[in-house]
Design a protein around this motif. Structure first.
Motif, PDB file in Angstrom:
ATOM      1  N   GLN A   1     -13.637  21.582  33.183  1.00  0.00           N
ATOM      2  CA  GLN A   1     -14.361  20.990  32.053  1.00  0.00           C
ATOM      3  C   GLN A   1     -15.676  20.399  32.554  1.00  0.00           C
ATOM      4  O   GLN A   1     -15.817  20.064  33.720  1.00  0.00           O
ATOM      5  CB  GLN A   1     -13.495  19.896  31.400  1.00  0.00           C
ATOM      6  N   LYS A   2     -16.618  20.299  31.648  1.00  0.00           N
ATOM      7  CA  LYS A   2     -17.933  19.712  31.945  1.00  0.00           C
ATOM      8  C   LYS A   2     -18.544  20.324  33.218  1.00  0.00           C
ATOM      9  O   LYS A   2     -18.616  21.537  33.325  1.00  0.00           O
ATOM     10  CB  LYS A   2     -17.820  18.184  32.015  1.00  0.00           C
ATOM     11  N   HIS A   3     -18.919  19.495  34.206  1.00  0.00           N
ATOM     12  CA  HIS A   3     -19.608  20.069  35.367  1.00  0.00           C
ATOM     13  C   HIS A   3     -18.670  20.867  36.268  1.00  0.00           C
ATOM     14  O   HIS A   3     -19.116  21.531  37.203  1.00  0.00           O
ATOM     15  CB  HIS A   3     -20.336  18.977  36.168  1.00  0.00           C
TER      16      HIS A   3
ATOM     17  N   ASP B   1     -14.086   9.500  30.585  1.00  0.00           N
ATOM     18  CA  ASP B   1     -15.386   9.465  29.922  1.00  0.00           C
ATOM     19  C   ASP B   1     -15.222   9.319  28.403  1.00  0.00           C
ATOM     20  O   ASP B   1     -15.983   8.610  27.749  1.00  0.00           O
ATOM     21  CB  ASP B   1     -16.148  10.760  30.253  1.00  0.00           C
ATOM     22  N   ARG B   2     -14.222   9.970  27.864  1.00  0.00           N
ATOM     23  CA  ARG B   2     -14.002   9.857  26.416  1.00  0.00           C
ATOM     24  C   ARG B   2     -13.630   8.426  26.024  1.00  0.00           C
ATOM     25  O   ARG B   2     -14.105   7.903  25.013  1.00  0.00           O
ATOM     26  CB  ARG B   2     -12.904  10.822  25.972  1.00  0.00           C
TER      27      ARG B   2
ATOM     28  N   GLN C   1     -16.735   6.525  25.976  1.00  0.00           N
ATOM     29  CA  GLN C   1     -17.555   6.853  24.800  1.00  0.00           C
ATOM     30  C   GLN C   1     -17.059   6.147  23.542  1.00  0.00           C
ATOM     31  O   GLN C   1     -17.841   5.677  22.716  1.00  0.00           O
ATOM     32  CB  GLN C   1     -17.527   8.364  24.545  1.00  0.00           C
TER      33      GLN C   1
ATOM     34  N   SER D   1      -8.479  16.619  33.248  1.00  0.00           N
ATOM     35  CA  SER D   1      -9.591  17.480  33.643  1.00  0.00           C
ATOM     36  C   SER D   1      -9.614  17.778  35.140  1.00  0.00           C
ATOM     37  O   SER D   1     -10.264  18.724  35.576  1.00  0.00           O
ATOM     38  CB  SER D   1     -10.927  16.860  33.216  1.00  0.00           C
TER      39      SER D   1
ATOM     40  N   ALA E   1     -13.111  13.882  32.442  1.00  0.00           N
ATOM     41  CA  ALA E   1     -13.528  14.038  31.048  1.00  0.00           C
ATOM     42  C   ALA E   1     -12.838  13.044  30.124  1.00  0.00           C
ATOM     43  O   ALA E   1     -13.426  12.602  29.127  1.00  0.00           O
ATOM     44  CB  ALA E   1     -13.230  15.465  30.586  1.00  0.00           C
TER      45      ALA E   1
ATOM     46  N   TRP F   1     -14.858  12.936  40.488  1.00  0.00           N
ATOM     47  CA  TRP F   1     -13.855  13.837  39.907  1.00  0.00           C
ATOM     48  C   TRP F   1     -12.972  14.395  41.024  1.00  0.00           C
ATOM     49  O   TRP F   1     -13.472  14.913  42.021  1.00  0.00           O
ATOM     50  CB  TRP F   1     -14.542  14.989  39.170  1.00  0.00           C
TER      51      TRP F   1
ATOM     52  N   LYS G   1     -16.764  23.237  35.069  1.00  0.00           N
ATOM     53  CA  LYS G   1     -16.573  24.537  34.417  1.00  0.00           C
ATOM     54  C   LYS G   1     -16.975  25.652  35.388  1.00  0.00           C
ATOM     55  O   LYS G   1     -18.074  25.624  35.956  1.00  0.00           O
ATOM     56  CB  LYS G   1     -17.460  24.595  33.162  1.00  0.00           C
TER      57      LYS G   1
END
Lengths: 386, 386
Positions: free
Chosen positions: A327-329, A92-93, A96, A142, A89, A112, A331
């Protein structure tokens, strides 16, 4: 219930040492007065070894993400090519942010739970010779992976003039990064993880090559303009109103780190990691990350015989033990244990002891006491007199 | 090292809950103003159930011993006969106070580590028909014995008009005493044990029969004259300057006890006792006290294969785990674990986990993890859904 007996073991925020709490509860001072200058002057030199640098470490009032953004806007111009390692995560941030600032982003995708291989970055760099900067995460919070940032930096530096910019938010203060020695140009972090403070301070350690890029960079920026921070720091000042109570706390955190000794602080985190991982193995709890890639500050478990969220719920409700989910997928797929900052082997023994009861409640099969015994053995092994 | 990670597990002082620390750190108020009156009026009714009484509970600024002394000087005249149960250091202190105040003291001696038998008090009372008061200790902190004070009180009341005066310093707040129901006349305590406060407050719950003796008693007393405290309490006042910050804290302690529910607080202490004792058995650690006589708040261990002081030293130096040693002739013979007040089953799991490592260091033989597993089993058994 106010639940003040909660045991906070998320990978940030983390518990605040009592002396740090007390330090933060001081009468307010004017931020342009002599006392504030004394405070800033006292903090500045002590931050450097924590980041493995002899250069300036700038303190921005903001959350960790503000330091990620500052590292992007200060070093890059629109349209420039950058490589970003994305393995969770927070990678990825970083990507972004780079995309938001109109960079040409080459994502090096890593599954991951795995660490990036130096060769992956090398290949990307060979393919993209015009890369201006390589962004990567030290501890990917994450997943609990610790990426080999020093090795990546050395390789990048040996084959290009690209900057190496590292997110050390959930590692700095708990794991060593030899910033100067390995050639990392910018190393950023936040206050609410291994730095044992509430959120609100962002740190940026900036090296000489990075400064030469930053100084020449025409991209508009105001609050996060690092030149302002460097200039003001020389006079024991900050360009904008500093979060003074957090600085009071930071001064005490740095004294605690100095008192224990940074080497011993890092050793302690390694010990807690090994205790936790050995306990998980003894309890038949599948670790998400291999020994080689595992973080010193956070451990992820991907349970098979029960729901991760159910474990977190029971641990929280019955014992006030607060763990993080995925987090994300991821979770619902994993749960994460933070073991950093104001945390010691005694805390590991405690949360493993609790986890065993929770696992019992969930019908998980294991030998009672085996997790604690494995953690004890790991501790004894690491503290063995040679 | 400032050692703020210390784990304080002495049978007093005990850790202070953070909300109580915060409550104590309030701006000072005048002790004759309306705010102080509101504070005292808020505290008074909430103290009563903690002491198992519907009568007044007086708060004296002083350590626990001041409440022992107050119970003696207010109820007795020189030359009067009293029975004192002496089964440890604190029973002995009660006897010393009585002797200091020129009473004719009949000591009922009980071996350290054993509880008094009701029949022993009965015999003493039969032999000494002119006994004016019977003094005894609820939890004898020096050994971890909990005396059957309710049964003793009932027996004394059924056969004489002697007052029954009980030292509840290390039990009140952690173990139930049905003061009114069992006929106890005075029940005293201090603030620094299961009441989760720093030392400095002494409590005296006083029943109707005791008041009739106190009111008629001509013995000179000034600071500890309970009549003054009762009279001032009616107006929400104290006769002498109160320790206001401790009263701020006491108000919060009483809210915490109410929030959890007294029954559950007492249950929690029972659970911690059983977890600790079962763990000791599993670790081949000889318990000083039998199951029947054991205290809910403190457990004494008399080791055979290693030095008690050596265990305390290693636990303290390596883990910041602070345990108590023996007192008087038991110095060096035993070590004591406090499990009361701001302490929960999670803390028991932690100190047992630590003790196992320390025992390993001392060469003690046991199966690693067995202590924690036994504590877990005791916890699971006590929290089993019927």
């Amino acid at each position: 219930m106010k639940r003040e007996w909660d045991l906070l073991h998320t990978p940030g925020p983390t518990p605040i040492p009592p002396s740090v709490e007390r330090s933060m509860n001081q009468p307010m001072i004017g931020h342009r007065g002599g006392k504030a200058k004394d405070l800033i002057d006292a903090i500045a030199p002590k931050l450097k070894p924590v980041f493995g640098t002899s250069g300036e470490v700038l303190v921005v009032t903001g959350s960790g993400t503000s330091s990620l953004e500052a590292s992007v806007v200060n070093t890059t111009k629109p349209g420039e090519k950058v490589i970003v390692v994305v393995a969770g995560a927070f990678g990825d941030r970083f990507a972004q942010i780079c995309e938001t600032y109109e960079l040409d982003v080459v994502r090096v995708e890593v599954p991951w739970g795995k660490a990036v291989e130096v060769a992956q970055v090398e290949e990307a760099l060979q393919e993209h010779r015009d890369t201006k900067a390589v962004f990567l995460t030290h501890c990917e919070t994450s997943t609990g992976v610790m990426h080999p940032v020093e090795k990546v930096a050395e390789r990048v530096k040996s084959m290009s003039s690209a900057l190496v910019i590292v997110d050390g938010v959930s590692s700095i203060g708990g794991a060593e990064v030899k910033m100067d020695q390995s050639g990392i140009d910018i190393l950023v972090s936040g206050s609410q993880k291994a730095m044992m403070l509430p959120a609100g301070l962002a740190f940026l350690a900036v090296g000489a090559q990075a400064w030469s890029v930053i100084d020449e960079n025409p991209r508009p920026r105001f609050y996060l303009d690092l030149r302002k921070y460097r200039q003001q720091l020389e006079g024991g000042q900050t360009p904008f109103t500093p979060a003074l109570s957090l600085l009071f706390g930071l001064q005490q955190v740095l004294e605690l780190l100095e008192e224990e000794g940074l080497d011993r602080v890092f050793e302690r985190h390694q010990t807690m990691k090994e205790m936790t991982r050995d306990a998980c193995r003894a309890l038949n709890l599948p670790l998400l990350v291999s020994d080689e890639d595992a973080s010193a500050t956070v451990t992820s478990i991907r349970p098979e015989s029960f729901e991760a969220e159910q474990l977190r719920k029971v641990a929280n409700e019955e014992f006030g033990l607060i763990l993080a989910g995925g987090q994300k997928h991821m979770k619902g797929e994993i749960f994460r244990i933070g073991h950093m900052g104001f945390c010691r082997p005694a805390n590991v023994l405690q949360y493993i002891g609790i986890l065993e009861i929770v696992l019992k409640r969930l019908g998980h099969e294991f030998e009672p006491g085996a997790g604690v015994a494995a953690a004890q053995a790991a501790y004894l092994e690491r503290t063995r007199e040679e």
